[in-house]
Design an enzyme around this catalytic site. Structure first.
Site, short mmCIF file in Angstrom:
data_model
loop_
_atom_site.label_atom_id
_atom_site.label_comp_id
_atom_site.label_asym_id
_atom_site.label_seq_id
_atom_site.Cartn_x
_atom_site.Cartn_y
_atom_site.Cartn_z
CG ASP A 24 -2.06 0.95 1.11
OD1 ASP A 24 -2.35 1.40 -0.02
OD2 ASP A 24 -2.68 1.28 2.14
N GLY A 27 0.14 5.26 -4.44
CA GLY A 27 -0.49 6.50 -4.88
C GLY A 27 0.03 7.69 -4.09
CD1 TRP A 29 7.40 6.55 -2.58
CD2 TRP A 29 6.96 6.91 -4.77
NE1 TRP A 29 8.61 6.63 -3.25
CE2 TRP A 29 8.36 6.86 -4.59
CE3 TRP A 29 6.46 7.13 -6.04
CZ2 TRP A 29 9.25 7.01 -5.65
CZ3 TRP A 29 7.34 7.29 -7.10
CH2 TRP A 29 8.72 7.23 -6.89
NE ARG A 37 -4.16 6.69 -7.41
CZ ARG A 37 -4.06 6.32 -6.13
NH1 ARG A 37 -3.83 7.23 -5.20
NH2 ARG A 37 -4.20 5.07 -5.79
CG HIS A 41 0.17 1.77 -9.16
ND1 HIS A 41 -0.10 1.41 -7.86
CD2 HIS A 41 -0.91 2.48 -9.59
CE1 HIS A 41 -1.30 1.87 -7.52
NE2 HIS A 41 -1.80 2.53 -8.54
CD GLU A 71 -13.02 -5.55 -2.24
OE1 GLU A 71 -11.83 -5.92 -2.11
OE2 GLU A 71 -13.98 -6.34 -2.27
CG LEU A 135 9.78 -17.06 -3.17
CD1 LEU A 135 9.71 -17.09 -1.65
CD2 LEU A 135 10.15 -15.66 -3.66
NE ARG A 185 -3.00 -1.42 4.42
CZ ARG A 185 -4.22 -1.61 3.92
NH1 ARG A 185 -4.92 -2.65 4.31
NH2 ARG A 185 -4.73 -0.77 3.05
CD GLU A 204 2.94 -12.91 15.71
OE1 GLU A 204 2.96 -11.75 16.18
OE2 GLU A 204 2.39 -13.87 16.30
#
Ligand code: FPP
Length: 238
Positions: A24, A27, A29, A37, A41, A71, A135, A185, A204
Site C-alpha cells: 500500500d 499513490g 508516494w 499515481r 505503481h 475492490e 520460492l 502492510r 503475526e
C-alpha cells in the site's frame, strides 16, 4: 537451500515460512512527488525484484503479494489500465529471471475478468515455473478473501459430502501452501483489506509507515527480525 545464511543478516532460524505483503501507499508516494499515481505503481513494481530476491536467498518458502483486489475495480479506468500494463510488463520482463532463480509463480484470484493478454501472460508464467522448487511467489490479482471462500465453499458443496477443515483450506487459491506466518502492510494503514483472511488466522501482523516504493530490503529484514522475536502461542499457554 538458502543462498544467504539468515544469520548473516541477524536473523534467527525462526523465519516465517509464508509472508504476505499488502503493498500500500504507491499513490501517496507518487502524490508526494507531484507524479501521476501510475508512477507510484511503477516505483512499487521496481521494489519487487529486491524483495523477491531477498526472500528467495534467505529461504522463505512462500511470498504472497496483494497486487489488485476485487475492490480495485472501483478505481478510475485510466489507473486500472496503467496497472494492467504494468502486470504485463512485469511478466514479460521478469519471467526468465524468476524462472532461472527457481521461483514458482501462482496467481491468486479470478482471472476471468482480466483482458485476454493478461490471462495469457499469467498462464505462461504459471506453466513455465510450475515445477520450480524455490520460492513460491503468489500474486493476488482480482483477489478478495470473501470471494475466495465463497468459491471454495461452492466447490465443496458440489462434491456433495461434508467437508473437513483441510478440504476447505485445500480448496482456497493457496491450497497446498503453509498458512501465513507474517503479514506486512506498508503505507501506515492498519487493516487487512480482505487479504488472505483464513490463511492469516494466526499470522503475526506488522504495519509499517513507509509507502511501498520506499519499503527497502533493509526494512524487510527488520520486519523479519521482529518476527523472530515475537512469541507465538497459537492459542496455547506459554
Ligand atoms: C496499493 O497502493 C497498491 C496497488 C493497488 C497496486 C500494487 C501494484 C504494484 C506494486 C505494481 C505492480 C505489481 C505487480 C505484481 C507487477 P494505493 O494505490 O492504494 O496507494 P495509496 O493508498 O497511497 O493511494
Amino acid at each position: 537451500m538458502a543462498k544467504t545464511a539468515p544469520a548473516s543478516l541477524g536473523l534467527t532460524d525462526a523465519l516465517p515460512r509464508h509472508v504476505g505483503i499488502i503493498m500500500d501507499g504507491n499513490g501517496r508516494w507518487a502524490k508526494a512527488r507531484s507524479l501521476p499515481r501510475p508512477m507510484g505503481h511503477r516505483a512499487g513494481m521496481e521494489r519487487l525484484r529486491g524483495l523477491i530476491q531477498l526472500s528467495s536467498d534467505i529461504g522463505i518458502g512462500a511470498l504472497s503479494l496483494y497486487a489488485f483486489s476485487t475492490e480495485n475495480w472501483k478505481r478510475p479506468q485510466s489507473e486500472i489500465e496503467a496497472l494492467f500494463g504494468l502486470f504485463i510488463e512485469y511478466f514479460n520482463r521478469e519471467l526468465d529471471a524468476l524462472h532461472e532463480g527457481g521461483v514458482c509463480i501462482r496467481v491468486l484470484g479470478d482471472m476471468e475478468a482480466f483482458p485476454a493478454n493478461i490471462g495469457r501472460a499469467i498462464s505462461a508464467a504459471q506453466s513455465k515455473t510450475a515445477n520450480n522448487e524455490g520460492l513460491k511467489l503468489n500474486i493476488a490479482l482480482n483477489y478478495g478473501s470473501r470471494a475466495e471462500v465463497l468459491r471454495a465453499a461452492n466447490a465443496l458443496i458440489a462434491r456433495g459430502q461434508p467437508a473437513a477443515m483441510e478440504d476447505l483450506m485445500a480448496a482456497l487459491y493457496t491450497g497446498g501452501l503453509p498458512d501465513l506466518d507474517l503479514v506486512i502492510r506498508t503505507g501506515g494503514e492498519q487493516r487487512l483489506s480482505n487479504f488472505l483472511l483464513l490463511q492469516a488466522a494466526y499470522a503475526e501482523l506488522m504495519f509499517v509507515p513507509e509507502y511501498f516504493p520506499d519499503f527497502s530490503d533493509a526494512r524487510f529484514v527488520e520486519c523479519l527480525r521482529a518476527f523472530g522475536a515475537r512469541n507465538r502461542r497459537f492459542g496455547d499457554v506459554e
